[in-house]
Design an enzyme around this catalytic site. Sequence first.
Site, PDB file in Angstrom:
ATOM      1  N   HIS A   1      15.027 100.047  31.887  1.00 49.84           N
ATOM      2  CA  HIS A   1      15.873 101.143  31.407  1.00 49.84           C
ATOM      3  C   HIS A   1      15.005 102.059  30.554  1.00 49.84           C
ATOM      4  O   HIS A   1      14.943 101.912  29.339  1.00 49.84           O
ATOM      5  CB  HIS A   1      17.046 100.599  30.603  1.00 49.84           C
ATOM      6  CG  HIS A   1      18.042 101.639  30.197  1.00 49.84           C
ATOM      7  ND1 HIS A   1      19.356 101.350  29.933  1.00 49.84           N
ATOM      8  CD2 HIS A   1      17.923 102.980  30.012  1.00 49.84           C
ATOM      9  CE1 HIS A   1      19.993 102.459  29.594  1.00 49.84           C
ATOM     10  NE2 HIS A   1      19.136 103.458  29.625  1.00 49.84           N
TER      11      HIS A   1
ATOM     12  N   GLU B   1      17.638 101.800  35.367  1.00 50.66           N
ATOM     13  CA  GLU B   1      18.848 102.227  34.686  1.00 50.66           C
ATOM     14  C   GLU B   1      18.579 103.486  33.883  1.00 50.66           C
ATOM     15  O   GLU B   1      17.458 103.713  33.422  1.00 50.66           O
ATOM     16  CB  GLU B   1      19.341 101.131  33.728  1.00 50.66           C
ATOM     17  CG  GLU B   1      19.660  99.808  34.401  1.00 50.66           C
ATOM     18  CD  GLU B   1      20.105  98.751  33.403  1.00 50.66           C
ATOM     19  OE1 GLU B   1      19.941  98.984  32.172  1.00 50.66           O
ATOM     20  OE2 GLU B   1      20.594  97.707  33.834  1.00 50.66           O
TER      21      GLU B   1
ATOM     22  N   HIS C   1      24.922  92.463  30.503  1.00 54.01           N
ATOM     23  CA  HIS C   1      24.901  92.731  29.065  1.00 54.01           C
ATOM     24  C   HIS C   1      25.369  91.499  28.310  1.00 54.01           C
ATOM     25  O   HIS C   1      26.513  91.077  28.427  1.00 54.01           O
ATOM     26  CB  HIS C   1      25.744  93.944  28.661  1.00 54.01           C
ATOM     27  CG  HIS C   1      25.063  94.738  27.581  1.00 54.01           C
ATOM     28  ND1 HIS C   1      24.096  95.673  27.854  1.00 54.01           N
ATOM     29  CD2 HIS C   1      25.176  94.692  26.246  1.00 54.01           C
ATOM     30  CE1 HIS C   1      23.651  96.199  26.733  1.00 54.01           C
ATOM     31  NE2 HIS C   1      24.282  95.610  25.732  1.00 54.01           N
TER      32      HIS C   1
END
Length: 252
Positions: A44, A74, A202
């Site tokens: 990310h 991401e 997550h």
Amino acid sequence: MSCRLSVNLNKVALLRNARGGREPDVVRAGTACLDAGAHGLTVHPRPDARHIRADDVHALAALCRARGTEYNIEGNPFAPPRPGYPGLLALCEAARPTQVTLVPDADGQLTSDHGFDFARDGAALRPQIAAFKALGCRVSVFVDVGNPEVAQAAACGADRVELYTGPYAKAFASGDPAPALAAAAATARLAQAAGLGVNAGHDLDQANLAPFLAAVPGVLEVSIGHALIGEALYAGLVPTVRAYLALLAAAA
């Protein structure tokens, strides 16, 4: 189809950047994860380059191409380019990841903590999703568990959704995960009924992953980084990846 593991390498890059230099080496860590059997790698890259940088994105793309494994990038498609960050679309145009996961993070956000609001964001998302799909990327969008409009991700052109599992992990730690699991399962079914694949991520870890997969049907991929890297400090990276793979195999 059994659930697949994509290892998020952000925390390896964060540790490197805290000191400067090249250690720990993100590509070496990614190689170790793939050698251990991980199905893919996730990064990310944020506009402030506080962990994964543009050069990491390209180096890991080369690794995943050479190994024939999935690569997931991401990011916020609406974050404008700036020095050191060419923008998510430009990064994906160069790296050609297997999947791009779109998240609505603000620039200074510590970590992803909410999904898209399709009533507000849907019109703006459609051309963004089309642009990433034109690169040959599978597109997933980050969604909140319990969002009744999750099927709108399909209308926007997405292929998958990623369920934000932070609230579930918090509920699991408090000893009362059942309502969060029921909500996640219901959201997954709504998405699947609209033709969407379901990913999750997550705050998933070795303690809470198996109950989640037992309760939520048809999860295709979990992206795990923070907990996995933390657990690897004690057990080692390769054994930790293999422990997650064993959990996925048992769930299948």
